[in-house]
Every structure is written in structure tokens, then in C-alpha cells.
Design a protein around this motif. Sequence first.
Motif, PDB file in Angstrom:
ATOM      1  N   TYR A   1     -28.042  41.131 -13.352  1.00  0.00           N
ATOM      2  CA  TYR A   1     -27.684  40.543 -14.640  1.00  0.00           C
ATOM      3  C   TYR A   1     -28.839  40.637 -15.625  1.00  0.00           C
ATOM      4  CZ  TYR A   1     -23.778  38.480 -12.093  1.00  0.00           C
ATOM      5  OH  TYR A   1     -22.649  38.300 -11.335  1.00  0.00           O
ATOM      6  N   ALA A   2     -28.479  40.820 -16.893  1.00  0.00           N
ATOM      7  CA  ALA A   2     -29.466  40.703 -17.975  1.00  0.00           C
ATOM      8  C   ALA A   2     -29.027  39.521 -18.827  1.00  0.00           C
ATOM      9  CB  ALA A   2     -29.474  41.977 -18.820  1.00  0.00           C
ATOM     10  N   SER A   3     -29.939  38.561 -19.051  1.00  0.00           N
ATOM     11  CA  SER A   3     -29.599  37.377 -19.838  1.00  0.00           C
ATOM     12  C   SER A   3     -29.884  37.661 -21.310  1.00  0.00           C
ATOM     13  CB  SER A   3     -30.452  36.182 -19.408  1.00  0.00           C
ATOM     14  OG  SER A   3     -30.084  35.784 -18.110  1.00  0.00           O
ATOM     15  N   ILE A   4     -28.895  37.399 -22.161  1.00  0.00           N
ATOM     16  CA  ILE A   4     -29.064  37.595 -23.608  1.00  0.00           C
ATOM     17  C   ILE A   4     -29.336  36.227 -24.238  1.00  0.00           C
ATOM     18  CG2 ILE A   4     -28.026  38.537 -25.710  1.00  0.00           C
ATOM     19  CD1 ILE A   4     -28.212  40.595 -23.485  1.00  0.00           C
ATOM     20  N   ALA A   5     -30.354  36.175 -25.098  1.00  0.00           N
ATOM     21  CA  ALA A   5     -30.725  34.893 -25.722  1.00  0.00           C
ATOM     22  C   ALA A   5     -29.631  34.429 -26.685  1.00  0.00           C
ATOM     23  CB  ALA A   5     -32.043  35.058 -26.476  1.00  0.00           C
ATOM     24  N   THR A   6     -29.480  33.119 -26.798  1.00  0.00           N
ATOM     25  CA  THR A   6     -28.466  32.535 -27.693  1.00  0.00           C
ATOM     26  C   THR A   6     -29.099  31.439 -28.544  1.00  0.00           C
ATOM     27  OG1 THR A   6     -27.908  30.899 -26.010  1.00  0.00           O
ATOM     28  CG2 THR A   6     -26.531  32.846 -26.082  1.00  0.00           C
ATOM     29  N   ASP A   7     -28.426  31.106 -29.642  1.00  0.00           N
ATOM     30  CA  ASP A   7     -28.764  29.886 -30.371  1.00  0.00           C
ATOM     31  C   ASP A   7     -27.442  29.166 -30.661  1.00  0.00           C
ATOM     32  OD1 ASP A   7     -27.590  31.121 -32.519  1.00  0.00           O
ATOM     33  OD2 ASP A   7     -29.434  31.404 -33.658  1.00  0.00           O
ATOM     34  N   ASP A   8     -27.432  28.264 -31.630  1.00  0.00           N
ATOM     35  CA  ASP A   8     -26.215  27.472 -31.847  1.00  0.00           C
ATOM     36  C   ASP A   8     -25.024  28.287 -32.336  1.00  0.00           C
ATOM     37  OD1 ASP A   8     -27.488  25.283 -30.922  1.00  0.00           O
ATOM     38  OD2 ASP A   8     -27.922  24.405 -32.886  1.00  0.00           O
ATOM     39  N   GLU A   9     -25.265  29.514 -32.800  1.00  0.00           N
ATOM     40  CA  GLU A   9     -24.158  30.370 -33.256  1.00  0.00           C
ATOM     41  C   GLU A   9     -23.772  31.425 -32.224  1.00  0.00           C
ATOM     42  OE1 GLU A   9     -24.122  31.950 -37.376  1.00  0.00           O
ATOM     43  OE2 GLU A   9     -25.960  30.803 -37.595  1.00  0.00           O
ATOM     44  N   GLY A  10     -24.257  31.268 -30.999  1.00  0.00           N
ATOM     45  CA  GLY A  10     -23.894  32.234 -29.952  1.00  0.00           C
ATOM     46  C   GLY A  10     -24.996  33.241 -29.709  1.00  0.00           C
ATOM     47  N   ILE A  11     -24.646  34.409 -29.124  1.00  0.00           N
ATOM     48  CA  ILE A  11     -25.707  35.345 -28.740  1.00  0.00           C
ATOM     49  C   ILE A  11     -26.400  35.923 -29.967  1.00  0.00           C
ATOM     50  CG2 ILE A  11     -24.784  36.042 -26.509  1.00  0.00           C
ATOM     51  CD1 ILE A  11     -24.071  38.717 -27.835  1.00  0.00           C
TER      52      ILE A  11
END
Length: 398
Positions: free
Chosen positions: A143-153
Motif C-alpha cells: 500500500y501507498a498512503s496518500i496524505a489528506t486534509d479536511d477536504e480529502g486527499i
Amino acid sequence: MTQQFQDFLSKRTLSMRKNQIREILKVVSQPGMISLAGGIPAPETFPIEDLYRINETVLNRYGAAALQYDLTEGFTPFREALVSYLGAKEIDVSADEILVFNGSQSVLDTLGKVLITPGDTIALETPSYLGAISAFSAYEPSYASIATDDEGILPESLEETLDRQRVKFIYLVTTFQNPTGRTLSAARRQQVAEVVKRHGALVVEDDPYSDLRYRGEAVPPFYTYAPENTVYVSTVSKVFAPGLRLGFCIAPPLIKEWLYTAKQGADLHSNTYAQALATEYICGGYLDKQLPRIIELYRPRQEAMLAALDANMPAGYRWTKPDGGMFIWVEGPDGVDAEALYWKAVEQKVAFVPGKYFFIDPADGLPTMRLNFTRAHEEAIVKAIGNLGQVAREFASE
Ligand SMILES: Cc1ncc(COP(=O)(O)O)c(C=O)c1O
């Protein structure tokens, strides 16, 4: 558990993830416990009275056909009903483009079977739906984790990952995400679509919650921004009944063909009778009547939880304020171990899911928790959050 036959297990089986949260959630059934841990609809939302009539209509209209073997792609009247249901979401497809599965969970598993060769990389938003990780893990991806914030990825985080390595697909729960409740904003959908198209990448958009909107404007599915690069997955579980096990997907033609072949080998087709019931639920006007009732039941529960969090949580805690769905995501200050807090909360008769289980690297999610607001009544929610706040304050002063 006996280890007899251990060496009979396949390499694939050994890569499956056991449901790690089952152990810690055993206490949820203790008397007096208020559970904010579940992720399931309130039973009051099931249209039991209507089902007497729906049943009769199904038997009169379809008779034996509702009990017979049927097409692998799904009961034709159900797929036709889904055409108008999806049309209201700006998804413009024909019945032939829809495949019906046993819940959206089964779509995720079949996608894993069709797309993942061991060692392939799947990109996940951080955190992600645990059930998807379980479904995919059986096919031995990394898996590769994609960073997110309050609006999603974050589109730039996705782009960086796609530049660096080959990714088989990007799995996103785009609206009222499980576990965070977050929604990928319309602007972000556009940006992510551009990144995806530029790289010729494939998105699996899992959309079980978008109908559960309590306020605000609907955002068109990601699919509508990049239909040729998206597998759209949804379900009747949250708007009708999960026990029927009915989900469905729309996929690019080649992937659809192989999903069909894999499903034929797995179970021939999904439950015909359940599909006939869901057809009548949609076409007979029951969904249009029931969905506002479900929303009116859940909205005050969510508002009660948000107000109680405001009133009770100590400084340093923040939480999402979603416009819909079933979950609120709470992030404690650095250094808080939400699982240790969980055991203290359980003593005060409140259960939730420690958020670390939704991360590929649990260390990234130590101070987080997922709270469900659809099962408990308002008074119980207020009491539970009062107790949770108390525990969090004691925790901070220890
Ligand atoms: C994001 C997500 N995808 C899929 C599912 C599975 O739903 P279904 O009942 O359609 O299999 C769930 C269930 O909670 C979910 O939260």
C-alpha cells in the motif's frame, strides 16, 4: 485455536488481515454500554411495514422469476431501476453498464481478485475504510498512503506517488468517508481527476454514504469528473437494508468484463429475490419516502453529538463536522493513545473505535477515534460524550 492443518493454509490466506478490532469490541455487548463503535444503520430505518406490500407486489409482478437463477450481471428490472437512481446523481449510464454484487464489499473483493497481482501497489487515502483493506489484502498488495486534509486527499501527494511508482488503483471513499466523515470537495475532485487522467490511472470510488446528507449541497460523484478512469461502487445497504446484501458497480469495459467473469465463477449471480425487492423499493416510490425519514432520524443524532463534543471535550481535541454520513472523527493531542483511552471509556460504559486501525501504519493514528452517531438515541449520545469528555480530561491530567 488448534494449529492442526496450519500448513494446509495457502500463502494468500496467511496474508489476509484478521479483524483486529473484533477482540477489543467484545465488550460492546456488556449491559449498559453505549456503543458509538458500530458502523451499521439504525434498525428503525428498515421499512418493515412497507415490506409487506413490497413483497406482495414482487410476487404478483415477477412470480417465479424472482426465485429463479438469473443473469450474472444482475436482475434486469433492478439494473433499470438503478439507471434512474444513478441519473439523479448525474451518473448517466445504461442498465448494461451496471453489475450487481452481494453488497459493495463483494465488489471490493472482486476488484482485488481481478486487478491485484501480489506485490502490486494500491494507493489509499489516510485513514481508509478497514473493510477495503481487508478485502484487498487477501490478494497480497502493498500500500501507498496518500496524505489528506479536511477536504480529502491532497492532489499533490497523489501526483507524487503516481510519479514515483506504478499504482494499480487508488481507492477513495469520496463522500462522508468511513472513518472520518470527510468529503472530497468539488474543487479537489476536479484536481484529482486531472492528476488521474494525466497518469492514465484508475480510481475505485466507493460511495455508500452520499444519500445520507443532512445539510449542504450535493457534490457530484468523482465518477462524473473522470468516467473513463473510475470504477464507481455503491450499495443499497445504507438507504434500504444491509441484510439484503446488494451492491453494484460501473466499470470501464475491460474491467467490467473481467468482474463479470470473476463473479460468475464465484457465485453465478446475486440474490434474485432481494434484487426484486430493491427494484420495487426504488420504483414504487418507497425510497423517496423512506430516505427523508432516515435523514430526519440521523440528523438530530449527529447534531446532538457535535454539540456534546463542543460542550465536553478538553482543549487540544478536534473533530470533523461532516454534512452527512454516519461518523465523526476525533483527533486528540499528540501523545494521547486512544486505545488506552478506549479502555477507560469502557469502564464508563462508552465504546468507540480507536482510529489507529484505519491506518496502514497504526502509529500514524494513535490519538484518533471514530464515533458513530446513527445507532444510539440523542439522550444516550449526550450521556456517552459527557462520559468520554470526562475520561479525556482525566487522561490529560494523568
Ligand atoms: C466505505 C464502505 N464501503 C463498503 C461498505 C460495505 O457495504 P455493503 O453493505 O454494501 O457491503 C461499507 C460498510 O460499512 C463502507 O463503510
